[in-house]
Write a protein that holds these residues in place. Structure first.
Motif, PDB file in Angstrom:
ATOM      1  N   MET A   1      -6.542 -10.696 -17.519  1.00  0.00           N
ATOM      2  CA  MET A   1      -7.592 -10.501 -16.544  1.00  0.00           C
ATOM      3  C   MET A   1      -7.649  -9.020 -16.195  1.00  0.00           C
ATOM      4  SD  MET A   1      -7.032 -13.983 -14.286  1.00  0.00           S
ATOM      5  CE  MET A   1      -5.726 -13.408 -13.246  1.00  0.00           C
ATOM      6  N   LYS A   2      -8.833  -8.445 -16.202  1.00  0.00           N
ATOM      7  CA  LYS A   2      -8.974  -7.041 -15.813  1.00  0.00           C
ATOM      8  C   LYS A   2      -8.754  -6.927 -14.315  1.00  0.00           C
ATOM      9  CE  LYS A   2     -12.118  -6.564 -19.557  1.00  0.00           C
ATOM     10  NZ  LYS A   2     -13.355  -5.996 -20.080  1.00  0.00           N
ATOM     11  N   ASN A   3      -8.261  -5.819 -13.896  1.00  0.00           N
ATOM     12  CA  ASN A   3      -7.883  -5.760 -12.496  1.00  0.00           C
ATOM     13  C   ASN A   3      -7.656  -4.335 -12.035  1.00  0.00           C
ATOM     14  OD1 ASN A   3      -5.147  -5.026 -13.352  1.00  0.00           O
ATOM     15  ND2 ASN A   3      -5.136  -7.098 -14.137  1.00  0.00           N
ATOM     16  N   LYS A   4      -7.554  -4.217 -10.717  1.00  0.00           N
ATOM     17  CA  LYS A   4      -7.283  -2.923 -10.115  1.00  0.00           C
ATOM     18  C   LYS A   4      -6.026  -3.034  -9.279  1.00  0.00           C
ATOM     19  CE  LYS A   4     -12.087  -1.606  -9.628  1.00  0.00           C
ATOM     20  NZ  LYS A   4     -13.168  -1.571  -8.656  1.00  0.00           N
ATOM     21  N   ALA A   5      -5.163  -2.063  -9.408  1.00  0.00           N
ATOM     22  CA  ALA A   5      -3.969  -2.038  -8.570  1.00  0.00           C
ATOM     23  C   ALA A   5      -4.364  -1.644  -7.158  1.00  0.00           C
ATOM     24  CB  ALA A   5      -2.957  -1.064  -9.137  1.00  0.00           C
ATOM     25  N   ARG A  89      -6.934 -12.325  -6.602  1.00  0.00           N
ATOM     26  CA  ARG A  89      -6.021 -11.493  -5.811  1.00  0.00           C
ATOM     27  C   ARG A  89      -4.619 -11.952  -6.147  1.00  0.00           C
ATOM     28  NH1 ARG A  89      -7.451 -13.986  -0.718  1.00  0.00           N
ATOM     29  NH2 ARG A  89      -8.437 -15.465  -2.150  1.00  0.00           N
ATOM     30  N   SER A  90      -3.777 -11.035  -6.543  1.00  0.00           N
ATOM     31  CA  SER A  90      -2.441 -11.427  -6.970  1.00  0.00           C
ATOM     32  C   SER A  90      -1.401 -10.434  -6.479  1.00  0.00           C
ATOM     33  CB  SER A  90      -2.405 -11.518  -8.501  1.00  0.00           C
ATOM     34  OG  SER A  90      -1.147 -11.960  -8.939  1.00  0.00           O
ATOM     35  N   ALA A  91      -0.293 -10.958  -6.014  1.00  0.00           N
ATOM     36  CA  ALA A  91       0.820 -10.119  -5.586  1.00  0.00           C
ATOM     37  C   ALA A  91       2.078 -10.550  -6.317  1.00  0.00           C
ATOM     38  CB  ALA A  91       1.044 -10.254  -4.081  1.00  0.00           C
ATOM     39  N   MET A  92       2.778  -9.580  -6.880  1.00  0.00           N
ATOM     40  CA  MET A  92       4.085  -9.828  -7.494  1.00  0.00           C
ATOM     41  C   MET A  92       5.123  -9.157  -6.617  1.00  0.00           C
ATOM     42  SD  MET A  92       3.787  -8.911 -11.488  1.00  0.00           S
ATOM     43  CE  MET A  92       2.093  -8.907 -12.034  1.00  0.00           C
ATOM     44  N   VAL A  93       6.146  -9.889  -6.260  1.00  0.00           N
ATOM     45  CA  VAL A  93       7.247  -9.321  -5.486  1.00  0.00           C
ATOM     46  C   VAL A  93       8.511  -9.426  -6.329  1.00  0.00           C
ATOM     47  CG1 VAL A  93       8.542  -9.422  -3.320  1.00  0.00           C
ATOM     48  CG2 VAL A  93       6.132 -10.109  -3.363  1.00  0.00           C
ATOM     49  N   SER A 147       3.837  -5.460  -6.372  1.00  0.00           N
ATOM     50  CA  SER A 147       2.698  -4.946  -7.120  1.00  0.00           C
ATOM     51  C   SER A 147       1.507  -5.848  -6.811  1.00  0.00           C
ATOM     52  CB  SER A 147       3.046  -4.975  -8.610  1.00  0.00           C
ATOM     53  OG  SER A 147       1.894  -4.855  -9.393  1.00  0.00           O
ATOM     54  N   VAL A 148       0.389  -5.241  -6.404  1.00  0.00           N
ATOM     55  CA  VAL A 148      -0.779  -6.022  -6.001  1.00  0.00           C
ATOM     56  C   VAL A 148      -1.949  -5.686  -6.907  1.00  0.00           C
ATOM     57  CG1 VAL A 148      -2.454  -6.362  -4.135  1.00  0.00           C
ATOM     58  CG2 VAL A 148      -0.015  -6.193  -3.603  1.00  0.00           C
ATOM     59  N   LYS A 149      -2.598  -6.722  -7.403  1.00  0.00           N
ATOM     60  CA  LYS A 149      -3.795  -6.495  -8.216  1.00  0.00           C
ATOM     61  C   LYS A 149      -4.930  -7.386  -7.737  1.00  0.00           C
ATOM     62  CE  LYS A 149      -1.442  -4.625 -12.145  1.00  0.00           C
ATOM     63  NZ  LYS A 149      -0.787  -4.879 -13.434  1.00  0.00           N
ATOM     64  N   VAL A 150      -6.120  -6.795  -7.728  1.00  0.00           N
ATOM     65  CA  VAL A 150      -7.288  -7.488  -7.200  1.00  0.00           C
ATOM     66  C   VAL A 150      -8.484  -7.167  -8.079  1.00  0.00           C
ATOM     67  CG1 VAL A 150      -8.899  -7.594  -5.237  1.00  0.00           C
ATOM     68  CG2 VAL A 150      -6.436  -7.406  -4.810  1.00  0.00           C
ATOM     69  N   ARG A 151      -9.300  -8.178  -8.371  1.00  0.00           N
ATOM     70  CA  ARG A 151     -10.614  -7.911  -8.958  1.00  0.00           C
ATOM     71  C   ARG A 151     -11.656  -8.604  -8.106  1.00  0.00           C
ATOM     72  NH1 ARG A 151     -15.197  -8.506 -11.189  1.00  0.00           N
ATOM     73  NH2 ARG A 151     -15.889  -7.204 -12.934  1.00  0.00           N
ATOM     74  N   THR A 152     -12.691  -7.875  -7.752  1.00  0.00           N
ATOM     75  CA  THR A 152     -13.789  -8.461  -6.987  1.00  0.00           C
ATOM     76  C   THR A 152     -15.097  -7.997  -7.603  1.00  0.00           C
ATOM     77  OG1 THR A 152     -13.859  -6.555  -5.500  1.00  0.00           O
ATOM     78  CG2 THR A 152     -12.534  -8.426  -4.778  1.00  0.00           C
ATOM     79  N   GLY A 153     -16.182  -8.639  -7.223  1.00  0.00           N
ATOM     80  CA  GLY A 153     -17.511  -8.156  -7.560  1.00  0.00           C
ATOM     81  C   GLY A 153     -18.059  -8.626  -8.888  1.00  0.00           C
ATOM     82  N   PRO A 154     -19.248  -8.121  -9.202  1.00  0.00           N
ATOM     83  CA  PRO A 154     -19.991  -8.583 -10.376  1.00  0.00           C
ATOM     84  C   PRO A 154     -19.377  -8.072 -11.681  1.00  0.00           C
ATOM     85  CG  PRO A 154     -21.148  -6.763  -9.313  1.00  0.00           C
ATOM     86  CD  PRO A 154     -19.975  -7.086  -8.448  1.00  0.00           C
TER      87      PRO A 154
END
Lengths: 199, 199
Positions: A1-5, A89-93, A147-154
């Motif tokens: 999944m594409k994502n942003k840190a 929305r994903s968080a890795m601890v 580490s947190v990664k989130v993708r939102t929007g179109p």
């Protein structure tokens, strides 16, 4: 999944607060194992039951684990299949969990786990007695390394030459929705649903 | 989470068919890492993108991974907090993934992944071209070694002495529900939502 840190602490807290099931990664005989389990989070730590972490974790409490919490928010439908993605929305601890042995801290950790999955139940249901508390192993994992990664929007290909294909593009949102509470069939008549479960 | 092991092959297939996001456990520098990613399943294998599996997996394709798919169906509210639980269906698939190099198999694997997350899009959106295909790494993991756990139904303490407490007990169901499709704001007017996304 594409994502942003994401690096803001508030993003980590919000993702941890929005769920109650994590995927716990542990090493078993040198290979990774991923187990779903309930968790609860405070400002400092994430608590989860040690028993699910497999006997090998309990035997090697100094081993590093990875706890991942993921919320799937939608399917991103682009013009090209290559640009298809998932909003999430994903968080890795990461870290070495600590076995909670102090009885007060254990009760507080169990409260946090319970209240995250079932708010209001800590004050409503019967709390753990000594025997149950002894039979429960609780682990605490600090939130220092995450580490947190989130993708939102179109989709990302509105500006590409694929836009000329004239295809529909957008997002199919997904929501986790609670249904109406289902009483235990063994419940005697006359026991009303308590107010905190009516919300 | 308390649970029951299931050994029927149909249980594995049903759990894999009901989702499209898995949690992939890999070893990175000797410690476990758990990454959410999309997958697709056939009768024989589970396909997922290799790039998400971190460079270390691509460097060590002979390493064992664990792919876990979990559906959370509800919170089990018992009379005692000790008996609180979660209704869920979870499948863990273990093994050494194989890099899919044959172009036809790669296209078929990508079709399976796409159709599981977004049914109908393989025939609607633009398919991968040579360059995109080369930029995509796809892994296949056989379904020979798997473990399935499921919990369903009401709490387990109806027959215990806690029943005399007169507390409400039952299940709060949770459902993953799709919302109405949200068009890309950049979409020109007049491009209708295709029939396969109206379902």
């Amino acid at each position: 999944m594409k994502n942003k840190a994401r690096t803001a602490r508030s993003d980590l807290d919000a993702i941890l607060a929005a769920g109650f099931v994590c995927h716990l990664g542990v090493l078993v005989d040198g290979t990774p194992r991923v187990v779903p389990t309930v968790y609860g989070a405070t400002a400092d730590a994430l608590f989860f039951h040690g028993s699910v972490a497999t006997p090998s974790l309990m035997r090697a409490p100094e081993a590093e684990v990875c706890v991942t919490v993921t919320h799937v928010d939608g399917v991103v439908l682009a013009r090209s299949l290559f640009e298809h993605s998932v909003n999430f929305r994903s968080a890795m601890v990461y870290g070495v969990p600590r076995l909670v042995e102090n009885e007060d801290e254990k009760l507080e950790g169990l409260r946090v786990v319970t209240e995250q999955a079932a708010p209001g139940q800590w004050d409503y249901a019967r709390r753990p007695n000594r025997k149950e508390l002894a039979a429960t192993s609780l682990l605490a994992l600090g939130l220092n390394e995450a580490s947190v990664k989130v993708r939102t929007g179109p989709p990302d290909d509105a500006g590409s030459e694929d836009a000329a294909l004239g295809l529909w593009a957008g997002v199919l949102p997904l929501h986790a929705v609670p249904g109406a509470p289902v009483p235990d069939p063994a419940l005697p008549e006359g026991i009303a649903l308590p107010p905190h479960l009516r919300r």
